[in-house]
Scaffold this motif. Structure first.
Motif, mmCIF file in Angstrom:
data_model
loop_
_atom_site.group_PDB
_atom_site.id
_atom_site.type_symbol
_atom_site.label_atom_id
_atom_site.label_comp_id
_atom_site.label_asym_id
_atom_site.label_seq_id
_atom_site.Cartn_x
_atom_site.Cartn_y
_atom_site.Cartn_z
ATOM 1 N N ASN A 298 24.187 9.223 3.109
ATOM 2 C CA ASN A 298 25.175 8.464 3.882
ATOM 3 C C ASN A 298 24.485 7.721 5.026
ATOM 4 O OD1 ASN A 298 27.876 9.583 2.717
ATOM 5 N ND2 ASN A 298 26.618 11.390 3.107
ATOM 6 N N ALA A 299 24.832 6.455 5.168
ATOM 7 C CA ALA A 299 24.189 5.657 6.213
ATOM 8 C C ALA A 299 25.072 4.477 6.596
ATOM 9 C CB ALA A 299 22.825 5.164 5.750
ATOM 10 N N PHE A 300 24.765 3.905 7.758
ATOM 11 C CA PHE A 300 25.416 2.692 8.247
ATOM 12 C C PHE A 300 24.397 1.567 8.195
ATOM 13 C CE2 PHE A 300 27.331 6.338 10.291
ATOM 14 C CZ PHE A 300 28.701 6.094 10.238
ATOM 15 N N GLY A 301 24.783 0.438 7.628
ATOM 16 C CA GLY A 301 23.875 -0.689 7.515
ATOM 17 C C GLY A 301 24.364 -1.888 8.320
ATOM 18 N N PHE A 302 23.420 -2.547 8.993
ATOM 19 C CA PHE A 302 23.723 -3.740 9.777
ATOM 20 C C PHE A 302 22.666 -4.794 9.454
ATOM 21 C CE2 PHE A 302 25.288 -0.079 12.022
ATOM 22 C CZ PHE A 302 26.557 -0.456 12.459
ATOM 23 N N GLY A 303 23.123 -5.967 9.056
ATOM 24 C CA GLY A 303 22.196 -7.029 8.695
ATOM 25 C C GLY A 303 22.588 -8.343 9.324
ATOM 26 N N ILE A 304 21.615 -9.225 9.412
ATOM 27 C CA ILE A 304 21.840 -10.549 9.979
ATOM 28 C C ILE A 304 21.054 -11.554 9.147
ATOM 29 C CG2 ILE A 304 19.945 -10.409 11.644
ATOM 30 C CD1 ILE A 304 23.343 -11.814 12.587
ATOM 31 N N THR A 305 21.664 -12.675 8.834
ATOM 32 C CA THR A 305 20.956 -13.703 8.082
ATOM 33 C C THR A 305 20.222 -14.629 9.039
ATOM 34 O OG1 THR A 305 22.662 -15.420 8.068
ATOM 35 C CG2 THR A 305 22.874 -13.628 6.450
ATOM 36 N N ALA A 306 19.319 -15.423 8.502
ATOM 37 C CA ALA A 306 18.583 -16.376 9.337
ATOM 38 C C ALA A 306 19.508 -17.433 9.919
ATOM 39 C CB ALA A 306 17.471 -17.038 8.526
ATOM 40 N N ALA A 307 20.711 -17.551 9.364
ATOM 41 C CA ALA A 307 21.713 -18.475 9.901
ATOM 42 C C ALA A 307 22.574 -17.821 10.962
ATOM 43 C CB ALA A 307 22.597 -18.999 8.768
ATOM 44 N N GLY A 308 22.392 -16.504 11.173
ATOM 45 C CA GLY A 308 23.140 -15.806 12.208
ATOM 46 C C GLY A 308 24.398 -15.103 11.732
ATOM 47 N N THR A 309 24.636 -15.057 10.443
ATOM 48 C CA THR A 309 25.834 -14.405 9.908
ATOM 49 C C THR A 309 25.624 -12.902 9.806
ATOM 50 O OG1 THR A 309 26.328 -16.372 8.593
ATOM 51 C CG2 THR A 309 27.475 -14.345 8.003
ATOM 52 N N GLN A 310 26.607 -12.152 10.271
ATOM 53 C CA GLN A 310 26.522 -10.700 10.231
ATOM 54 C C GLN A 310 26.919 -10.143 8.865
ATOM 55 O OE1 GLN A 310 28.985 -9.091 13.362
ATOM 56 N NE2 GLN A 310 27.489 -9.520 14.969
ATOM 57 N N ASN A 311 26.260 -9.052 8.511
ATOM 58 C CA ASN A 311 26.626 -8.246 7.352
ATOM 59 C C ASN A 311 26.596 -6.786 7.780
ATOM 60 O OD1 ASN A 311 26.639 -10.378 5.233
ATOM 61 N ND2 ASN A 311 24.468 -10.516 5.747
ATOM 62 N N ASP A 312 27.564 -6.006 7.362
ATOM 63 C CA ASP A 312 27.547 -4.577 7.646
ATOM 64 C C ASP A 312 28.194 -3.827 6.500
ATOM 65 O OD1 ASP A 312 30.144 -5.471 8.270
ATOM 66 O OD2 ASP A 312 29.800 -5.304 10.415
ATOM 67 N N TRP A 313 27.789 -2.597 6.323
ATOM 68 C CA TRP A 313 28.258 -1.842 5.171
ATOM 69 C C TRP A 313 28.040 -0.346 5.412
ATOM 70 C CZ3 TRP A 313 23.927 -4.618 5.774
ATOM 71 C CH2 TRP A 313 22.703 -4.023 5.522
ATOM 72 N N ARG A 314 28.816 0.450 4.689
ATOM 73 C CA ARG A 314 28.637 1.902 4.668
ATOM 74 C C ARG A 314 27.958 2.290 3.369
ATOM 75 N NH1 ARG A 314 32.216 5.149 7.614
ATOM 76 N NH2 ARG A 314 31.007 6.864 6.717
ATOM 77 N N MET A 315 27.011 3.197 3.450
ATOM 78 C CA MET A 315 26.304 3.675 2.263
ATOM 79 C C MET A 315 26.643 5.146 2.051
ATOM 80 S SD MET A 315 22.637 1.885 3.208
ATOM 81 C CE MET A 315 21.939 1.843 1.569
ATOM 82 N N THR A 316 27.096 5.482 0.843
ATOM 83 C CA THR A 316 27.449 6.850 0.503
ATOM 84 C C THR A 316 26.812 7.226 -0.820
ATOM 85 O OG1 THR A 316 29.450 6.285 -0.744
ATOM 86 C CG2 THR A 316 29.676 6.507 1.656
#
Length: 299
Positions: free
Chosen positions: A170-188
């Protein structure tokens, strides 16, 4: 009736001999082979058992020779104000723990990343802060397609995952693109959930050296234990679309199943508390994000 009982007894003995073989020392394994042959007097059965046990022993040995290497980084507490503007010029960053020397997952697993990456971590009572310097020798080749949040696209990305309970699933993911768009997700253990949207702050800037990122992730967006001294698992990753590269700070081997389980260690966070969590509707999350950006002067 007696023959049935004898056959059953023979099978039980063979079962336990196989078990001893898989658990015992080398001399016990030779003894098991001899006893199985004496009891069965059937070379075909013995051949099948030997083949199975060789495969089992070989697989176990390979697994034992491939331990997961865990690098470690220490987060540094700060009382200074960190402005999320992508510039990474606060004095606090100079004292922060640093993660560097990324390793390719693809296209050349185990090879050093073709570009330098430096990641820094700070924290205070409220949030954890991440700064990333994503150097690129050909900055004009950085892909930065604009997309909606949590959408795939033709862009370079940077991301972090937190396994706050160190369970490898289980984990929490946070990402950002080179254009500045956020991505986030839960991993189970059952898969990833990218419908989960957290409220956090980020900023990307581009320079002649590459692209730089700053993130502020409130502890209220995470779940973790109430221990006074925290140790989490963490990993950082980036992509370089120009050469199809995906690289991570803690090495990620394609032949090992699972991304979370191959994370490194995050140490140094003390006396942090997870604030009261409220269930937010998508409308309220959108409202908070919009007002947060206005307060920060982001259009």
């Amino acid at each position: 009736m007696l023959n049935i009982f004898i056959n059953f007894a023979i099978k039980v003995v063979i079962f336990f001999l196989v078990l001893l073989f898989s658990l015992g020392k080398l001399f016990m394994r030779y003894l098991c082979f001899i006893l199985i042959w004496i009891i069965t007097n059937d070379f075909s059965v013995l051949f099948r058992l030997i083949t199975y046990l060789i495969i089992l022993f070989t697989s176990t040995s390979l697994i034992a020779k491939e331990p997961i290497v865990r690098r470690a980084i220490t987060a540094v507490r700060t009382n200074e104000t960190v402005v999320i503007d992508g510039i990474i010029n606060e004095a606090a960053w100079e004292k922060a723990g640093i993660a560097t020397d990324f390793t390719q997952k693809m296209p050349n697993p185990g090879s050093p990343s073709t570009e330098r990456t430096d990641v820094y971590i700070l924290y205070n009572d409220v949030s954890i802060y991440i700064a990333a310097k994503l150097f690129d020798s050909d900055p004009h080749m950085i892909l930065k397609e604009f997309t909606e949040r949590d959408q795939d696209g033709n862009y370079d990305w940077f991301g972090v995952i937190f396994d706050t309970y160190e369970d490898g699933q289980n984990a929490f993911g946070f990402g950002i693109t080179a254009a500045g768009t956020q991505n986030d997700w839960r991993m189970t253990a059952t898969g990833d959930d990218d419908s989960w949207d957290a409220v956090w702050n980020s900023k990307v800037i581009h320079t002649e050296e590459g692209w730089f990122v700053e993130m502020e992730i409130p502890f209220s967006m995470l779940r973790f234990s109430s221990k006074e001294i925290q140790t989490w698992r963490v990993n950082f990753g980036r992509s370089l679309k120009k050469n199809g590269e995906e690289a991570y700070w803690n090495p990620v081997k394609p032949e090992i199943e699972g991304l979370v389980v191959q994370s490194g260690e995050l140490k140094g966070m003390n006396n942090i508390r997870s604030p009261l969590r409220l269930m937010l509707t998508p409308y309220l999350i959108s409202y908070l994000n919009e007002n947060h950006h206005k307060a920060a002067g982001i259009d």
